[in-house]
Motif scaffolding. Structure first.
Motif, mmCIF file in Angstrom:
data_model
loop_
_atom_site.group_PDB
_atom_site.id
_atom_site.type_symbol
_atom_site.label_atom_id
_atom_site.label_comp_id
_atom_site.label_asym_id
_atom_site.label_seq_id
_atom_site.Cartn_x
_atom_site.Cartn_y
_atom_site.Cartn_z
ATOM 1 N N ALA A 110 -59.168 -3.592 27.271
ATOM 2 C CA ALA A 110 -58.334 -2.172 27.455
ATOM 3 C C ALA A 110 -57.473 -2.401 28.699
ATOM 4 N N LEU A 111 -56.389 -1.588 28.827
ATOM 5 C CA LEU A 111 -55.411 -1.826 29.844
ATOM 6 C C LEU A 111 -55.854 -1.040 30.990
ATOM 7 N N HIS A 112 -56.203 -1.678 32.227
ATOM 8 C CA HIS A 112 -56.692 -1.257 33.325
ATOM 9 C C HIS A 112 -55.416 -0.639 34.361
ATOM 10 N N THR A 113 -54.445 -1.281 34.385
ATOM 11 C CA THR A 113 -53.306 -1.021 35.080
ATOM 12 C C THR A 113 -52.177 -1.722 34.701
ATOM 13 N N ALA A 114 -50.918 -1.220 34.896
ATOM 14 C CA ALA A 114 -49.689 -1.861 34.375
ATOM 15 C C ALA A 114 -48.702 -1.536 35.775
ATOM 16 N N TRP A 115 -48.160 -2.550 36.401
ATOM 17 C CA TRP A 115 -47.357 -2.503 37.487
ATOM 18 C C TRP A 115 -45.910 -3.022 37.140
ATOM 19 N N VAL A 116 -45.229 -1.987 37.038
ATOM 20 C CA VAL A 116 -43.531 -2.373 36.895
ATOM 21 C C VAL A 116 -42.879 -3.044 38.148
ATOM 22 N N CYS A 117 -42.528 -4.243 37.994
ATOM 23 C CA CYS A 117 -42.144 -4.695 39.468
ATOM 24 C C CYS A 117 -40.887 -5.847 38.862
ATOM 25 N N PRO A 118 -39.704 -5.642 38.471
ATOM 26 C CA PRO A 118 -39.016 -6.917 37.761
ATOM 27 C C PRO A 118 -38.880 -7.950 39.106
ATOM 28 N N GLY A 119 -38.959 -9.089 38.426
ATOM 29 C CA GLY A 119 -38.657 -10.302 39.572
ATOM 30 C C GLY A 119 -38.598 -11.680 38.944
ATOM 31 N N SER A 120 -39.221 -11.898 37.815
ATOM 32 C CA SER A 120 -39.289 -12.975 37.018
ATOM 33 C C SER A 120 -39.568 -14.204 37.998
ATOM 34 N N GLN A 121 -40.445 -15.019 37.634
ATOM 35 C CA GLN A 121 -41.269 -14.860 36.278
ATOM 36 C C GLN A 121 -42.673 -14.189 36.440
ATOM 37 N N SER A 122 -42.894 -13.721 37.986
ATOM 38 C CA SER A 122 -44.327 -13.000 38.101
ATOM 39 C C SER A 122 -45.436 -13.741 37.851
ATOM 40 N N ASP A 123 -45.374 -15.026 38.202
ATOM 41 C CA ASP A 123 -46.800 -15.793 38.135
ATOM 42 C C ASP A 123 -47.728 -15.311 39.147
ATOM 43 N N VAL A 124 -49.030 -15.006 38.732
ATOM 44 C CA VAL A 124 -49.838 -14.387 39.602
ATOM 45 C C VAL A 124 -50.956 -15.322 39.746
ATOM 46 N N SER A 125 -51.563 -14.981 41.127
ATOM 47 C CA SER A 125 -52.866 -15.823 41.473
ATOM 48 C C SER A 125 -53.741 -14.911 42.342
ATOM 49 N N VAL A 126 -55.115 -15.118 42.346
ATOM 50 C CA VAL A 126 -55.943 -14.136 43.117
ATOM 51 C C VAL A 126 -56.839 -14.982 44.067
ATOM 52 N N TYR A 127 -57.183 -14.400 45.021
ATOM 53 C CA TYR A 127 -58.009 -14.850 45.706
ATOM 54 C C TYR A 127 -58.753 -13.803 46.705
ATOM 55 N N GLY A 128 -60.153 -13.695 46.398
ATOM 56 C CA GLY A 128 -60.920 -12.392 47.115
ATOM 57 C C GLY A 128 -60.426 -11.045 46.702
ATOM 58 N N HIS A 129 -60.086 -10.352 47.631
ATOM 59 C CA HIS A 129 -59.281 -9.034 47.362
ATOM 60 C C HIS A 129 -57.575 -9.085 47.532
ATOM 61 N N LEU A 130 -57.319 -10.215 47.436
ATOM 62 C CA LEU A 130 -55.821 -10.395 47.563
ATOM 63 C C LEU A 130 -55.144 -10.976 46.307
ATOM 64 N N MET A 131 -53.960 -10.400 45.796
ATOM 65 C CA MET A 131 -53.189 -11.115 44.718
ATOM 66 C C MET A 131 -51.855 -11.407 45.052
ATOM 67 N N PHE A 132 -51.348 -12.699 44.399
ATOM 68 C CA PHE A 132 -50.132 -13.354 44.819
ATOM 69 C C PHE A 132 -49.118 -13.154 43.766
ATOM 70 N N VAL A 133 -47.873 -13.114 43.657
ATOM 71 C CA VAL A 133 -46.925 -12.809 42.826
ATOM 72 C C VAL A 133 -45.541 -13.360 42.988
#
Length: 607
Positions: A110-133
């Motif tokens: 199920a889709l929980h959220t979608a965040w539109v923020c153009p930037g290419s290539q938007s690789d993602v990582s997480v650590y605890g309560h932080l997210m990095f893009v």
């Protein structure tokens, strides 16, 4: 939800008890299907033909409405990219932002959220309560607007690492943007086992250097003209966990220092003809203008991707023309300690260590990911994986692996992102091959890797190349998650086979983590469970590593002790461990028998 720091042995009692009931290896074939069903699959976007072997598709979920333009199949601006994992959420990067999927029910994400923020290539990582893009596009805006940035120099531009607070993952809060001179194509979160107050981010930027008028200190000069050039370096960002808003670049290591231009292979004749046609088309469209000329060849000026393994203090850098081995014991100041070049490789792309740190695998993204490089006419060694053994911080080449099914001219295909599958006693990897699909292979024998499972679809279009396919395929808590560039999110499940027993799969599914970034490899630890011992016995039987009568005796002995408890079980298991240790001396695979004995000894210590 309380998160622990990569708790690899966090196993529910229900799973452990269920797994413990599995005792015998089913007799299943190891022969791959012939003819290969991946050849000749029907083309289509959401109705393409599909082929599987030793795995099944649990679900496929189309991109959400903001990330799906049905008028433009394979639209570059809406390409799905890499994945990160947090609890029961999968975070899927996209060139125009990211999507968060709730996979509590893998059959119906199920889709929980979608965040539109153009930037290419938007690789993602997480650590605890932080997210990095990651952001590198010149059209990426600090306010996440979709209108782009028109000015050559602008304070509105964002190129680097975006940091979000995702305490409420449905409503991410921007924390800061750490701007870098070349943006961030990819990045790697580095967790230092000795440092509980900071994490580090290694930034791999490959875009042109921005103007110093936009970001002070940025220089595109050659090193001999400017020792502070933004070329030939990576950036290391320090993120204080108590104050992530103060994240900043703490060093810019020049890990490419003194590397010469490596030898490379030529293009195929067909690709050379196609390149000539593109140049001719450019000249026709731009009369009077010269064709773009390649610059002088040098060693790599950037890394494409870096995989770290903090538990062993090493990282693998896939850096253009080289595979680098880095010492990261001081994570703020990584140092190059080894480098490998290979004329069969075109563009070193990513790296994966095996669990015990005795091997490292590099991928080659020949063609940049958007070209067909798995055709029958392409050499096996080109666009493949190179497997090295590691000893005393030295890399020794052992062999290549390439997805074996020939793909068509309209399917972009080459080695891309994958991860280990936590089967004890073996080195098994699942890997994305764009429109070559997903391949699972065993590289325990580094010189002779072999495919043991696959999933593939037909091309997006049978008449022209449309970018699609699996960007990354990762194992996470018992299932395989694939980010499909154009089609959405695929979830797959491995099935028992002659190459992978029910016990081995059950043992792999005992490993559970609270969150994961594949490029920050954590050591896999299996809990003391009977199914882990049965998995080793299955392997010894398959590989004839121990005499058949000794395997049968050990299985029977294990099953008997499993029904006991207390001191009686402890004494019986200790006796079995002693017998296995004795058997190891004459076994064909003494090391694996010794590993089995160690598992049985650990079982004896449990209640």
């Amino acid at each position: 939800m309380k998160l622990t720091r990569f708790t690899h042995a966090a196993v529910s009692l229900a799973v452990a008890l269920a797994a413990a009931c599995v005792t015998a290896k089913p007799e299943l074939s190891t022969a791959p299907p012939s003819p290969d069903p991946r050849v000749g699959l029907k083309a289509g976007w959401f109705d393409a033909g599909a082929a599987t072997w030793n795995m099944k598709l649990v679900s496929t979920t189309k991109p959400s409405k903001d990330f799906l333009d049905t008028s433009k199949p394979g639209d570059f601006g809406l390409m799905n990219s890499d994945l990160a994992f947090l609890g029961h959420y999968v975070i899927q990067g996209n060139f125009s932002g990211y999507q968060v999927w709730d996979v509590s029910n893998p059959a119906a994400p199920a889709l929980h959220t979608a965040w539109v923020c153009p930037g290419s290539q938007s690789d993602v990582s997480v650590y605890g309560h932080l997210m990095f893009v990651s952001n590198e596009s010149t059209n990426s805006r600090a306010d996440c607007g979709t209108q782009g940035v028109k000015d050559t120099v602008s304070a509105e531009r964002a190129r680097g690492i975006r940091i979000y607070d995702i305490t409420d993952i449905a409503h991410p809060k921007p924390v800061t943007i750490v701007q870098t001179c070349r943006g961030s194509h990819t990045h790697t979160v580095v967790s230092d086992p000795r440092d509980t107050v900071n994490i580090y981010i290694y930034v791999s930027g490959s875009a042109p250097v921005r103007s110093p008028n936009e970001l002070a200190g940025c220089s595109a000069a050659s090193p001999d003209a400017d020792s502070a050039t933004a070329l030939f370096r990576i950036e290391v960002i320090q993120v204080p966990l108590a104050a992530p808003q103060t994240a900043h670049i703490v060093s810019s290591p020049r890990i490419f220092q003194d590397l010469a231009a490596p030898a490379t292979h030529a293009e195929t004749q067909a690709d050379s003809i196609a390149a000539a046609a593109r140049i001719a088309a450019y000249l026709k469209a731009n009369p009077g203008r010269p064709a773009p000329a390649p610059g002088p060849r040098t060693g790599p000026t950037q890394c494409h991707d870096i995989t770290v393994y903090p538990a062993i203090g090493l990282a693998g850098g896939a850096c253009g023309g080289y595979g680098l081995l880095l010492d990261i014991r001081d994570p703020a100041h990584p140092k190059r300690i080894g480098a490998a070049a290979d004329s069969n490789f075109s563009y070193w792309h990513s790296a994966t260590f095996n669990n015990d740190g005795t091997k490292i695998l590099f991928t080659d993204e020949w063609g940049g990911g958007l070209q067909p490089r798995c055709r029958a006419t392409d050499k096996y060694e080109w666009g493949a994986d190179a497997i090295f053994t590691l000893a005393n911080d030295a890399m020794t080449f052992r062999g290549y692996y390439k997805m074996p099914a020939p793909q068509t001219q309209t399917e972009n295909c080459v080695a891309h992102n994958g991860s280990l599958i936590p089967v004890p006693g073996r080195d098994i990897m699942v890997q994305a091959w764009y429109q070559g699909g997903i391949s699972v292979f065993d590289f325990t024998d580094a010189a002779h890797p072999k495919e043991i499972a696959f999933f593939d679809r037909g091309p997006m279009d049978s008449t022209k190349l449309e970018g699609a396919g699996s960007w990354s395929a990762y194992w996470y808590n018992g299932l395989i998650y694939s980010s499909e560039i154009a089609r959405g999110l695929d979830i797959l499940d491995l099935t028992p086979s002659g190459w992978l027993s029910e016990n081995e799969l059950a043992a792999a599914k005992l490993v559970h983590v609270d969150f994961a970034n594949v490029q920050d490899q954590q050591r896999i630890v299996w809990p003391a469970a009977f199914v882990v011992a049965y998995a080793y016995l299955d392997q010894l039987e398959r590989e004839k590593g121990l005499a058949a009568d000794q395997i049968a005796n050990a299985r029977k002995w294990l099953a008997t002790e499993e029904k006991k408890s207390g001191a009686e079980r402890r004494d019986g298991l200790n006796d079995l461990a002693a017998q296995l240790t004795k058997d190891a001396a004459t076994a064909a695979d003494g090391a694996k028998v010794t590993a089995l004995a160690s598992v049985v000894s650990e079982l004896a210590k449990t209640k």
